[in-house]
Design a protein around this motif. Structure first.
Motif, short mmCIF file in Angstrom:
data_model
loop_
_atom_site.label_atom_id
_atom_site.label_comp_id
_atom_site.label_asym_id
_atom_site.label_seq_id
_atom_site.Cartn_x
_atom_site.Cartn_y
_atom_site.Cartn_z
N MET A 1 18.65 9.77 -21.25
CA MET A 1 18.55 10.90 -21.28
C MET A 1 19.34 11.29 -22.26
O MET A 1 19.48 12.63 -22.82
CB MET A 1 19.37 10.79 -19.81
CG MET A 1 18.35 11.51 -19.00
SD MET A 1 16.43 12.44 -18.89
CE MET A 1 18.16 14.12 -18.28
N LEU B 1 13.84 18.59 -18.39
CA LEU B 1 13.76 17.74 -17.49
C LEU B 1 14.48 17.23 -15.94
O LEU B 1 14.05 17.29 -14.99
CB LEU B 1 14.04 16.37 -17.93
CG LEU B 1 12.88 16.42 -19.65
CD1 LEU B 1 13.55 15.29 -20.56
CD2 LEU B 1 11.39 16.21 -18.69
N TRP B 2 15.09 17.89 -16.08
CA TRP B 2 16.74 17.60 -15.28
C TRP B 2 16.46 18.63 -14.10
O TRP B 2 16.28 18.23 -12.49
CB TRP B 2 18.08 17.04 -15.11
CG TRP B 2 19.23 16.66 -14.16
CD1 TRP B 2 19.62 18.16 -13.36
CD2 TRP B 2 19.02 15.96 -13.74
NE1 TRP B 2 20.10 17.48 -12.38
CE2 TRP B 2 20.40 15.84 -12.13
CE3 TRP B 2 18.89 14.67 -13.92
CZ2 TRP B 2 20.09 15.11 -11.85
CZ3 TRP B 2 19.47 13.11 -13.00
CH2 TRP B 2 19.75 13.39 -11.73
N LEU C 1 11.99 5.78 -22.80
CA LEU C 1 11.99 4.80 -21.81
C LEU C 1 10.96 3.79 -22.24
O LEU C 1 10.71 2.72 -21.85
CB LEU C 1 11.12 5.84 -20.03
CG LEU C 1 11.80 6.29 -20.04
CD1 LEU C 1 11.96 7.64 -18.62
CD2 LEU C 1 13.13 5.75 -19.09
N ARG C 2 9.86 4.18 -22.80
CA ARG C 2 8.69 2.73 -22.62
C ARG C 2 9.30 2.19 -23.73
O ARG C 2 9.50 0.73 -24.55
CB ARG C 2 7.07 3.16 -23.44
CG ARG C 2 6.43 4.11 -22.35
CD ARG C 2 5.18 5.02 -23.04
NE ARG C 2 4.65 5.26 -22.04
CZ ARG C 2 3.51 6.43 -21.75
NH1 ARG C 2 3.87 6.92 -22.70
NH2 ARG C 2 3.18 6.70 -20.68
N TYR D 1 12.14 17.93 -12.32
CA TYR D 1 11.90 16.60 -11.93
C TYR D 1 12.51 15.86 -10.98
O TYR D 1 12.16 15.34 -10.12
CB TYR D 1 11.76 15.71 -12.72
CG TYR D 1 9.91 16.05 -13.73
CD1 TYR D 1 8.90 16.62 -12.97
CD2 TYR D 1 10.00 16.25 -14.80
CE1 TYR D 1 7.58 16.05 -13.77
CE2 TYR D 1 9.36 16.62 -15.82
CZ TYR D 1 8.09 16.65 -15.21
OH TYR D 1 7.22 17.16 -15.99
N ALA D 2 14.42 16.24 -11.34
CA ALA D 2 15.07 15.51 -10.22
C ALA D 2 15.56 16.99 -9.08
O ALA D 2 15.58 16.04 -8.28
CB ALA D 2 16.66 14.95 -11.28
N LEU E 1 11.16 11.73 -23.20
CA LEU E 1 11.69 11.21 -22.00
C LEU E 1 10.57 9.43 -22.42
O LEU E 1 11.18 8.47 -22.35
CB LEU E 1 12.23 11.80 -20.63
CG LEU E 1 12.90 11.00 -20.25
CD1 LEU E 1 13.98 10.51 -20.88
CD2 LEU E 1 12.72 11.65 -18.79
N ALA E 2 9.32 10.09 -22.47
CA ALA E 2 8.59 8.79 -22.04
C ALA E 2 8.26 7.66 -23.41
O ALA E 2 8.85 6.69 -23.20
CB ALA E 2 7.29 9.95 -21.39
N LEU F 1 17.14 4.88 -17.68
CA LEU F 1 17.17 6.30 -17.73
C LEU F 1 18.28 6.90 -18.66
O LEU F 1 18.39 8.02 -19.15
CB LEU F 1 16.84 6.93 -16.37
CG LEU F 1 16.92 7.84 -16.56
CD1 LEU F 1 15.57 8.54 -16.88
CD2 LEU F 1 16.59 8.36 -14.83
N HIS G 1 17.74 1.94 -14.30
CA HIS G 1 19.03 3.55 -14.07
C HIS G 1 19.49 3.71 -15.32
O HIS G 1 19.65 4.51 -15.79
CB HIS G 1 19.72 3.86 -12.78
CG HIS G 1 19.47 4.35 -11.34
ND1 HIS G 1 18.97 5.58 -11.68
CD2 HIS G 1 19.27 3.16 -10.59
CE1 HIS G 1 18.30 5.15 -10.73
NE2 HIS G 1 19.37 4.55 -9.48
N ARG H 1 8.69 15.52 -21.92
CA ARG H 1 8.28 14.56 -21.42
C ARG H 1 8.50 13.51 -22.15
O ARG H 1 8.34 12.52 -21.91
CB ARG H 1 7.58 15.40 -20.84
CG ARG H 1 7.55 14.74 -19.22
CD ARG H 1 5.99 14.89 -18.21
NE ARG H 1 5.01 15.56 -19.04
CZ ARG H 1 4.50 16.78 -19.32
NH1 ARG H 1 5.16 17.57 -17.61
NH2 ARG H 1 3.85 17.04 -19.44
N ARG H 2 7.14 14.37 -22.66
CA ARG H 2 6.47 12.95 -24.31
C ARG H 2 8.05 12.05 -24.87
O ARG H 2 7.60 11.27 -25.26
CB ARG H 2 5.76 14.35 -25.22
CG ARG H 2 5.71 12.90 -26.57
CD ARG H 2 3.87 13.37 -26.68
NE ARG H 2 2.92 13.84 -25.90
CZ ARG H 2 1.76 13.30 -25.73
NH1 ARG H 2 1.58 14.08 -27.28
NH2 ARG H 2 0.71 13.24 -25.08
N PHE I 1 6.42 20.18 -21.80
CA PHE I 1 5.85 19.15 -22.60
C PHE I 1 6.23 18.33 -23.36
O PHE I 1 6.05 16.31 -23.65
CB PHE I 1 4.77 19.92 -22.56
CG PHE I 1 3.24 18.56 -23.85
CD1 PHE I 1 2.65 17.82 -22.62
CD2 PHE I 1 3.29 17.92 -25.07
CE1 PHE I 1 1.82 16.99 -23.27
CE2 PHE I 1 2.46 17.69 -25.54
CZ PHE I 1 1.38 17.04 -24.88
#
Lengths: 141, 195
Positions: B130, B141-142, B180-181, B145-146, B176-177, B126, B123, B173-174, B170
């Motif tokens: 965000m 994104l929110w 996160l990674r 997906y949320a 954020l990914a 994230l 969390h 998402r990229r 797209f």
């Protein structure tokens, strides 16, 4: 598994569950105000907004009336000034006829009155504008 | 007994007038509010990163909604319109000078005080990720997906073209990914360092 070799799907698999879990975790803790409270506050505010909206044209009208009054006063002074000075000249002439010694003083007085037109106009304007300015300063808006 | 004051009378009058000033009845509003308020609040809280700001904006969003003269075809239309108001409020808020910076939420502190193990770390990651996204990406994104909005619903809410939404989503998402990674790599490095 498809998601492991597909870039787009792996991103979706990373993000979607995380956001969904975040959403669910937040949802459990959210404390929003009661509907009645929101409604009541909105009603009071709507009333206040309505009062403000209704008083706006009145403020404008008052401003216009004040400006009109000032204009009228200035115009009246301008129109009446020649006859005022004429009357003063006549009065002074009469006075000097009665008392020839004071002729010079009377001439100086008339001259002073002629020169003081802008000053008198300014004083009259201030006398009219001061209450308007005080009203505007003390009004709500 | 409680004495009735002029203020009380004004409030009663305000409540009586509200039904005329607003686009729905109190009963209808209660039902709509109970269905949507939590979701809107969460959206506002995630977009601003500040729960107190979310409280204020929630009130403002419903006020604007009630005062709107739009005719709604359905409940969904109504809901999208409300989210659109919320989105605009967040946008306006961002443009204003930040007076609440000191009061803004610190998700790290909030979560570390409670012990939820790995989920808590996820969390935090994230929330941090965000916050690093652009506001529009965050909203996209929110909502997608949320809140589970469809592409059309997101387009309506955010005022973007439905055709360009796929590409925008797209890219968001990229970003954020990758954030996160990066965060996951950082966390695993720290864990390895400790052990």
């Amino acid at each position: 598994m498809h998601a492991e070799c597909c870039e787009i799907c792996s991103e979706v698999m990373l993000i979607a569950p995380a956001l969904r879990a975040d959403y669910q975790a937040m949802r459990g803790d959210v404390q929003v105000p009661a509907a009645g409270q929101i409604w009541w506050r909105a009603a009071v505010r709507a009333r206040m907004d309505a009062v403000h909206a209704a008083s706006r044209p009145m403020t404008w009208a008052q401003g216009l009336a004040a400006a009109g009054a000032v204009g009228l006063l200035v115009a009246l002074i301008g129109i009446a000034w020649p006859s005022l000075t004429g009357s003063l000249v006549w009065i002074v002439a009469e006075a000097t006829r009665l008392e020839p010694v004071r002729t010079e003083v009377a001439a100086l007085l008339v001259d002073f009155l002629r020169r003081s037109l802008p000053l008198l106009t300014g004083v009259a304007l201030c006398a009219v504008l001061a209450p308007v300015a005080v009203y505007l300063a003390l009004s709500d808006e | 007994m409680h004495d009735i004051t002029v203020n009380d009378l004004e409030h009663v009058t305000a409540l009586a007038e509200a039904e005329h000033a607003f686009q729905m009845t109190e009963e209808g509003f209660r039902s709509f509010y109970n269905q949507t308020s939590r979701a809107v609040w969460m959206y506002l809280a995630r977009m601003t990163g500040d729960s107190r700001m979310a409280d204020d904006l929630l009130q403002e969003a419903y006020y604007r909604f009630l005062r709107s003269t739009t005719t709604f075809a359905s409940d969904d239309h109504r809901r999208h319109y409300l989210f659109r108001i919320a989105t605009n409020l967040v946008r306006d808020q961002r443009r204003r000078p930040q007076l609440h910076a000191a009061a803004s939420e610190d998700p790290q502190h909030e979560h570390r005080t409670s012990d939820h193990g790995n989920r808590v770390v996820a969390h935090i990651d994230l929330a941090r990720a965000m916050e690093q996204l652009k506001p529009r990406d965050r909203s996209l994104l929110w909502l997608a997906y949320a809140q589970g909005f469809s592409h059309e619903e997101i387009a309506q809410t955010l005022g973007v073209k439905a055709a360009s939404l796929k590409a925008l989503l797209f890219r968001a998402r990229r970003r954020l990914a990758s954030l996160l990674r990066g965060a996951a790599r950082g966390t695993s490095d720290v864990t390895r360092g400790r052990s």
